[in-house]
Write an enzyme that holds these catalytic residues in place. Structure first.
Site, PDB file in Angstrom:
ATOM      1  NE  ARG A 181       4.255  -0.517 -11.725  1.00 60.64           N
ATOM      2  CZ  ARG A 181       5.036  -0.573 -10.549  1.00 60.64           C
ATOM      3  NH1 ARG A 181       4.399   0.264  -9.546  1.00 60.64           N
ATOM      4  NH2 ARG A 181       6.355  -0.923 -10.610  1.00 60.64           N
ATOM      5  CG  ASP A 182       6.518   2.892  -9.584  1.00 54.99           C
ATOM      6  OD1 ASP A 182       5.905   3.227  -8.898  1.00 54.99           O
ATOM      7  OD2 ASP A 182       7.905   2.461  -9.427  1.00 54.99           O
ATOM      8  CB  CYS A 222       4.898   3.239  -3.801  1.00 52.36           C
ATOM      9  SG  CYS A 222       3.815   1.724  -3.269  1.00 52.36           S
TER      10      CYS A 222
END
Ligand code: HMG
Ligand code: MG
Length: 303
Positions: free
Chosen positions: A15-16, A240
């Site tokens: 995910r990240d 991010c």
């Protein structure tokens, strides 16, 4: 302070790690990564997010990933959700554990999820209520706990009320995210001290990006403060999309090496993890951003 006997690692690579990837990563490659992580002994894997695809296109195939991945017994698989819509999509895929995320700084909250901190917390109330009514466990993140790409300095006193709000809403654990990777060990100890007065340390986790190379030091500082859950990403993947300049997460193999050296149990097979890190980075067309994998390339899959 006595160090813990065991640490729980939350693997956030799928995910990240992948949400910020410039090139396309196929659904099949993501599934092989997730299966490989479980095979290496990771007991908790954050396997994508149900966010708006216009905001994070790299996570648009999360439903397809969940349909194809194997769910190994004893492993917790989770997904990040930003709102009720994301939660409903996750539930439809059979997700039994989700994570919500708020920011300690207003600038990042606006850029990342298009609303203020207060609005985001209000938005999470029905998400928590619905998830908990379905028996789905919810983990909370607080981002930008030691610095914000838009607002600059962030103090522990800004982090504490956000962490408390998530905890009071029903998050069983709150992960403190140094999204920018700017924090130092002294800052980390003070952060845990201050936040620990609102949320018990046993319910805190550390999520340290490694932009300034301080993530391992911050883990050690956290261990000394009684924290025993850490987020990391295979091969130091990630970042991010709304935190420009921030590098990847602490590499899981570097974290495991540190913990093994301290005699702390993780359940992870380091050599298997290193082999997976090299193999997956080959798919991405680069080498792992992890000191341990660079120092110990696995036979047949190294440079
Ligand atoms: P918005 O534009 O304000 O929301 O975005 P909206 O309600 O106006 O929706 C816009 C469009 O998205 C609509 O579609 C919605 O239907 C759709 P349209 O009508 O234009 O076709 N939509 C969705 N689609 C799929 N799934 C959903 C969903 N929700 C709305 N769940 C929103 C607000 C929160 C949705 C958006 O800002 C968003 O998805 N943000 C996610 C950003 C993100 O994923 N960032 C990275 C994760 S956070 C992180 O990495 C930090 C962390 O690792 C900790 C750390 O490092 O510190 C956790
Ligand atoms: Mg992160």
């Amino acid at each position: 302070m006595r160090l813990p006997d065991a640490v729980r690692i939350v693997e956030v690579g799928p995910r990240d790690g992948l949400q910020n990837e410039a090139g396309h990563v196929s659904t099949q490659a993501k599934v092989e990564l997730i299966d490989g992580l479980a095979n290496a002994g990771l007991g908790y894997i954050e396997a994508g997010s149900f966010v708006a695809p216009a905001w994070v296109p790299q996570m648009a195939d999360t439903a397809a990933v969940w349909a194809a991945m194997r769910q190994a017994p004893g492993v917790t698989y989770a997904a990040l959700v930003p709102n009720l819509r994301g939660l409903e999509n996750a539930l439809a895929c059979g997700v039994r554990e989700v994570a919500v995320f708020a920011s300690a700084s207003e600038g990042f909250s606006q850029h990342n999820i298009n609303c203020s901190i207060a609005q985001s917390l209000a938005r999470f109330e029905p998400v928590l209520a619905r998830a908990l009514s379905e028996g789905v466990r919810v983990r909370g993140y607080v981002s930008c706990v030691m610095g914000c790409p838009y607002d600059g300095k962030v103090t522990p006193e800004q982090v504490r009320p956000v962490a408390l709000a998530l905890s009071e809403m029903g998050c069983y654990e709150v992960s403190l995210g140094d999204t920018l990777g700017v924090g130092t060990a002294t800052q980390t100890r003070r952060l845990i001290d201050v936040v620990g007065h609102a949320v018990p340390r046993a319910q805190l986790a550390g999520h340290y990006h490694n932009t300034y190379g301080q993530a391992l030091a911050n883990v050690y500082a956290s261990l000394l403060e009684g924290v025993s859950v850490f987020d990391s990403a295979l091969g130091g993947l990630g970042g991010c999309p709304y935190a420009k300049g921030a590098s990847g997460n602490l590499a899981t193999e570097d974290l495991v090496y540190l913990l093994q050296g301290l005699g702390i149990e993780t359940g992870v097979a380091l050599d298997t993890l290193i082999a997976l890190s090299w193999a997956f980075n080959r798919v991405l067309g680069r080498t792992p951003d992890a000191k341990v994998s660079l120092a110990r390339p696995a036979p047949g899959v190294g440079p």
